[in-house]
Design a protein around this motif. Sequence first.
Motif, short mmCIF file in Angstrom:
data_model
loop_
_atom_site.label_atom_id
_atom_site.label_comp_id
_atom_site.label_asym_id
_atom_site.label_seq_id
_atom_site.Cartn_x
_atom_site.Cartn_y
_atom_site.Cartn_z
N SER A 86 0.91 -1.37 0.13
CA SER A 86 0.03 -0.03 0.03
C SER A 86 0.90 1.03 -0.03
CB SER A 86 -0.89 0.04 1.32
OG SER A 86 -1.84 -1.19 1.47
N PHE A 87 0.63 2.20 -0.92
CA PHE A 87 1.14 3.51 -0.93
C PHE A 87 0.10 4.53 -0.38
CE2 PHE A 87 3.44 0.88 -3.80
CZ PHE A 87 4.65 1.13 -3.79
N ILE A 88 0.23 5.13 0.89
CA ILE A 88 -0.64 5.77 1.45
C ILE A 88 -0.24 7.24 1.65
CG2 ILE A 88 -1.95 6.09 3.51
CD1 ILE A 88 -1.24 3.04 3.87
N ILE A 89 -0.87 8.23 1.03
CA ILE A 89 -0.49 9.56 0.91
C ILE A 89 -1.31 10.40 2.17
CG2 ILE A 89 -0.63 11.77 -0.25
CD1 ILE A 89 -0.15 10.15 -2.94
N THR A 90 -0.87 10.78 2.95
CA THR A 90 -1.39 11.44 4.11
C THR A 90 -1.32 13.08 4.03
OG1 THR A 90 0.46 11.64 5.42
CG2 THR A 90 -0.98 9.86 5.53
N VAL A 91 -2.36 13.92 4.38
CA VAL A 91 -2.45 15.35 4.42
C VAL A 91 -2.87 15.72 5.80
CG1 VAL A 91 -3.14 17.58 3.37
CG2 VAL A 91 -2.69 15.50 1.59
N ASP A 92 -2.36 16.36 6.41
CA ASP A 92 -2.67 16.78 7.95
C ASP A 92 -2.89 15.43 8.58
OD1 ASP A 92 -2.34 19.42 7.06
OD2 ASP A 92 -4.42 19.67 6.37
N ASP A 93 -2.28 14.45 8.54
CA ASP A 93 -2.57 13.22 9.45
C ASP A 93 -3.62 12.38 8.93
OD1 ASP A 93 -0.73 11.92 11.26
OD2 ASP A 93 -2.11 12.31 12.60
N LYS A 94 -4.44 12.80 7.83
CA LYS A 94 -5.31 11.89 7.49
C LYS A 94 -5.07 11.34 5.89
CE LYS A 94 -9.36 13.58 9.97
NZ LYS A 94 -10.42 12.31 10.26
N ILE A 95 -5.66 10.23 5.58
CA ILE A 95 -5.41 9.35 4.17
C ILE A 95 -6.10 10.51 3.20
CG2 ILE A 95 -5.56 7.62 2.97
CD1 ILE A 95 -5.65 5.92 5.56
#
Length: 123
Positions: A86-95
């Motif tokens: 899984s390649f998971i992109i987070t922004v502001d600690d959310k997916i």
Amino acid sequence: MNIYQFWNDVLAQNADAIRNYFHENAYINWHCTNEHFTVQEFIIANCEYPGAWGGEVERVEKINDLIVTVTHVFSQNREMSFHVTSFIITVDDKIAAIDEYWADDGIAPQWRLDKHIGTAIHM
């Protein structure tokens, strides 16, 4: 974001908890089956899949806002086993986005067994 707790909630098929990890407009791509999901669709696909599931996060790599996980996912009765990258992109600690690649676990193809090449990673 606690990636281990995320995977625990996914494996437990805990819809309410899963929803909290995502931005509202996040998306999930399962490349091996050419499927693109909204968060709600992902929750349906994950939480309505039959059976009880277990698993173990085997590797985590973090590069800025990208988390890469390799997770062993298996049915509780051990009839099915997969490895998912899984390649998971987070922004502001959310997916914000996930790109996943699922592979069925199994034995090597017969042609490689016949050549007597390679050895088992795990006994």
